[in-house]
Scaffold this motif. Structure first.
Motif, PDB file in Angstrom:
ATOM      1  N   ARG A 190       0.830  -1.200   0.000  1.00  0.00           N
ATOM      2  CA  ARG A 190       0.000   0.000   0.000  1.00  0.00           C
ATOM      3  C   ARG A 190       0.865   1.250   0.000  1.00  0.00           C
ATOM      4  N   ASP A 191       1.974   1.194   0.738  1.00  0.00           N
ATOM      5  CA  ASP A 191       2.826   2.364   0.899  1.00  0.00           C
ATOM      6  C   ASP A 191       4.285   2.024   0.595  1.00  0.00           C
ATOM      7  N   ILE A 192       5.023   3.058   0.210  1.00  0.00           N
ATOM      8  CA  ILE A 192       6.471   2.979   0.053  1.00  0.00           C
ATOM      9  C   ILE A 192       7.046   4.142   0.852  1.00  0.00           C
ATOM     10  N   VAL A 193       7.990   3.834   1.730  1.00  0.00           N
ATOM     11  CA  VAL A 193       8.628   4.879   2.520  1.00  0.00           C
ATOM     12  C   VAL A 193      10.129   4.863   2.277  1.00  0.00           C
ATOM     13  N   TYR A 194      10.750   6.000   2.526  1.00  0.00           N
ATOM     14  CA  TYR A 194      12.205   6.063   2.413  1.00  0.00           C
ATOM     15  C   TYR A 194      12.776   6.788   3.624  1.00  0.00           C
ATOM     16  N   ILE A 195      14.044   6.499   3.897  1.00  0.00           N
ATOM     17  CA  ILE A 195      14.788   7.154   4.965  1.00  0.00           C
ATOM     18  C   ILE A 195      15.687   8.186   4.294  1.00  0.00           C
ATOM     19  N   PRO A 196      15.535   9.469   4.616  1.00  0.00           N
ATOM     20  CA  PRO A 196      16.347  10.487   3.946  1.00  0.00           C
ATOM     21  C   PRO A 196      17.788  10.491   4.484  1.00  0.00           C
ATOM     22  N   THR A 197      18.685   9.933   3.718  1.00  0.00           N
ATOM     23  CA  THR A 197      20.101   9.874   4.094  1.00  0.00           C
ATOM     24  C   THR A 197      20.950  10.316   2.913  1.00  0.00           C
ATOM     25  N   LYS A 198      22.177  10.658   3.205  1.00  0.00           N
ATOM     26  CA  LYS A 198      23.103  11.068   2.151  1.00  0.00           C
ATOM     27  C   LYS A 198      23.500   9.883   1.273  1.00  0.00           C
ATOM     28  N   TYR A 199      23.673   8.712   1.900  1.00  0.00           N
ATOM     29  CA  TYR A 199      24.050   7.489   1.182  1.00  0.00           C
ATOM     30  C   TYR A 199      23.046   6.388   1.515  1.00  0.00           C
ATOM     31  N   CYS A 200      23.075   5.340   0.728  1.00  0.00           N
ATOM     32  CA  CYS A 200      22.226   4.179   1.007  1.00  0.00           C
ATOM     33  C   CYS A 200      22.669   3.520   2.310  1.00  0.00           C
ATOM     34  N   LEU A 201      21.715   3.030   3.065  1.00  0.00           N
ATOM     35  CA  LEU A 201      22.011   2.292   4.293  1.00  0.00           C
ATOM     36  C   LEU A 201      22.129   0.810   3.983  1.00  0.00           C
ATOM     37  N   ASN A 202      22.918   0.102   4.780  1.00  0.00           N
ATOM     38  CA  ASN A 202      22.909  -1.344   4.598  1.00  0.00           C
ATOM     39  C   ASN A 202      21.645  -1.920   5.218  1.00  0.00           C
ATOM     40  N   LEU A 203      21.357  -3.151   4.922  1.00  0.00           N
ATOM     41  CA  LEU A 203      20.108  -3.793   5.324  1.00  0.00           C
ATOM     42  C   LEU A 203      19.892  -3.740   6.833  1.00  0.00           C
ATOM     43  N   ALA A 204      20.883  -4.112   7.606  1.00  0.00           N
ATOM     44  CA  ALA A 204      20.730  -4.166   9.061  1.00  0.00           C
ATOM     45  C   ALA A 204      20.432  -2.790   9.644  1.00  0.00           C
ATOM     46  N   VAL A 205      21.136  -1.777   9.183  1.00  0.00           N
ATOM     47  CA  VAL A 205      20.922  -0.418   9.688  1.00  0.00           C
ATOM     48  C   VAL A 205      19.547   0.085   9.275  1.00  0.00           C
ATOM     49  N   CYS A 206      19.135  -0.232   8.074  1.00  0.00           N
ATOM     50  CA  CYS A 206      17.818   0.177   7.588  1.00  0.00           C
ATOM     51  C   CYS A 206      16.706  -0.439   8.444  1.00  0.00           C
ATOM     52  N   VAL A 207      16.809  -1.738   8.708  1.00  0.00           N
ATOM     53  CA  VAL A 207      15.803  -2.417   9.546  1.00  0.00           C
ATOM     54  C   VAL A 207      15.765  -1.780  10.930  1.00  0.00           C
ATOM     55  N   ALA A 208      16.927  -1.560  11.532  1.00  0.00           N
ATOM     56  CA  ALA A 208      16.981  -0.962  12.865  1.00  0.00           C
ATOM     57  C   ALA A 208      16.364   0.440  12.871  1.00  0.00           C
ATOM     58  N   THR A 209      16.658   1.242  11.867  1.00  0.00           N
ATOM     59  CA  THR A 209      16.141   2.610  11.789  1.00  0.00           C
ATOM     60  C   THR A 209      14.620   2.614  11.673  1.00  0.00           C
ATOM     61  N   VAL A 210      14.098   1.777  10.795  1.00  0.00           N
ATOM     62  CA  VAL A 210      12.646   1.727  10.579  1.00  0.00           C
ATOM     63  C   VAL A 210      11.927   1.208  11.819  1.00  0.00           C
ATOM     64  N   LEU A 211      12.426   0.142  12.415  1.00  0.00           N
ATOM     65  CA  LEU A 211      11.758  -0.409  13.605  1.00  0.00           C
ATOM     66  C   LEU A 211      11.835   0.565  14.785  1.00  0.00           C
ATOM     67  N   TYR A 212      12.937   1.286  14.894  1.00  0.00           N
ATOM     68  CA  TYR A 212      13.033   2.313  15.931  1.00  0.00           C
ATOM     69  C   TYR A 212      11.992   3.407  15.693  1.00  0.00           C
ATOM     70  N   ASP A 213      11.880   3.871  14.456  1.00  0.00           N
ATOM     71  CA  ASP A 213      10.918   4.920  14.122  1.00  0.00           C
ATOM     72  C   ASP A 213       9.496   4.473  14.464  1.00  0.00           C
ATOM     73  N   ARG A 214       9.168   3.259  14.092  1.00  0.00           N
ATOM     74  CA  ARG A 214       7.826   2.725  14.366  1.00  0.00           C
ATOM     75  C   ARG A 214       7.559   2.672  15.872  1.00  0.00           C
ATOM     76  N   LYS A 215       8.507   2.136  16.619  1.00  0.00           N
ATOM     77  CA  LYS A 215       8.334   1.997  18.062  1.00  0.00           C
ATOM     78  C   LYS A 215       8.238   3.368  18.736  1.00  0.00           C
ATOM     79  N   MET A 216       9.086   4.306  18.338  1.00  0.00           N
ATOM     80  CA  MET A 216       9.067   5.645  18.912  1.00  0.00           C
ATOM     81  C   MET A 216       7.708   6.303  18.682  1.00  0.00           C
ATOM     82  N   LYS A 217       7.203   6.220  17.445  1.00  0.00           N
ATOM     83  CA  LYS A 217       5.920   6.855  17.138  1.00  0.00           C
ATOM     84  C   LYS A 217       4.764   6.161  17.862  1.00  0.00           C
ATOM     85  N   GLN A 218       4.841   4.860  18.033  1.00  0.00           N
ATOM     86  CA  GLN A 218       3.813   4.153  18.806  1.00  0.00           C
ATOM     87  C   GLN A 218       3.805   4.645  20.248  1.00  0.00           C
TER      88      GLN A 218
END
Length: 150
Positions: free
Chosen positions: A113-141
């Motif tokens: 349904r949705d596509i989101v992106y993390i605004p960074t200067k460079y691409c993140l590796n998979l592990a960092v991306c997962v951690a960033t997204v899950l942190y964002d979700r938990k913080m907003k919850q």
């Protein structure tokens, strides 16, 4: 808290990033993990042994594992993607992360349904991306649940 969150790793490539993504999923209490396109194994960087605490699935297609009434969300640098800063996470979500050296593409976008992106200067590796997204979700919850208590 109500709801749940699953993560999907689409054709991940590097063992260290897979293990790190599993560890992040454990740390941020994802409810399940699905991997498409890579056989499961013991990943040294998965020091918390996430699979002992969270169901871990190997699937041919993510559509086969997405729970009923769950919103699929792709995380990708994409022209029509929404910035994670302003994104409101659904109560029930399945968040899909792409491989380190390519894109998720139309196959995955077709059922998200949705596509989101993390605004960074460079691409993140998979592990960092997962951690960033899950942190964002938990913080907003947590912010939203505190608002509801007041």
């Amino acid at each position: 808290m109500r709801g749940f969150c699953g993560i999907g790793l689409y054709h991940p490539q590097k063992d260290v990033n897979i293990g790190g993504a599993l560890r992040a999923a454990g740390c941020y209490e994802a409810d399940f993990i699905a991997i498409q396109g890579r056989k499961l194994q013991n990943y040294a960087s998965n020091t918390v042994k996430a699979e002992r605490h969270i169901p871990l699935f190997h699937v041919k297609h993510f559509e086969d594992i997405i729970p009923y009434n769950c919103i699929s969300i792709a995380v990708e640098i994409y022209p029509k993607a929404r910035c994670i800063f302003d994104y409101v996470w659904p109560e029930r979500s399945f968040i899909i992360f792409g491989p380190e050296s390519s894109s998720l593409g139309k196959e995955v976008f077709s059922f998200c349904r949705d596509i989101v992106y993390i605004p960074t200067k460079y691409c993140l590796n998979l592990a960092v991306c997962v951690a960033t997204v899950l942190y964002d979700r938990k913080m907003k919850q947590n912010i939203n649940s505190n608002k509801n208590e007041n």
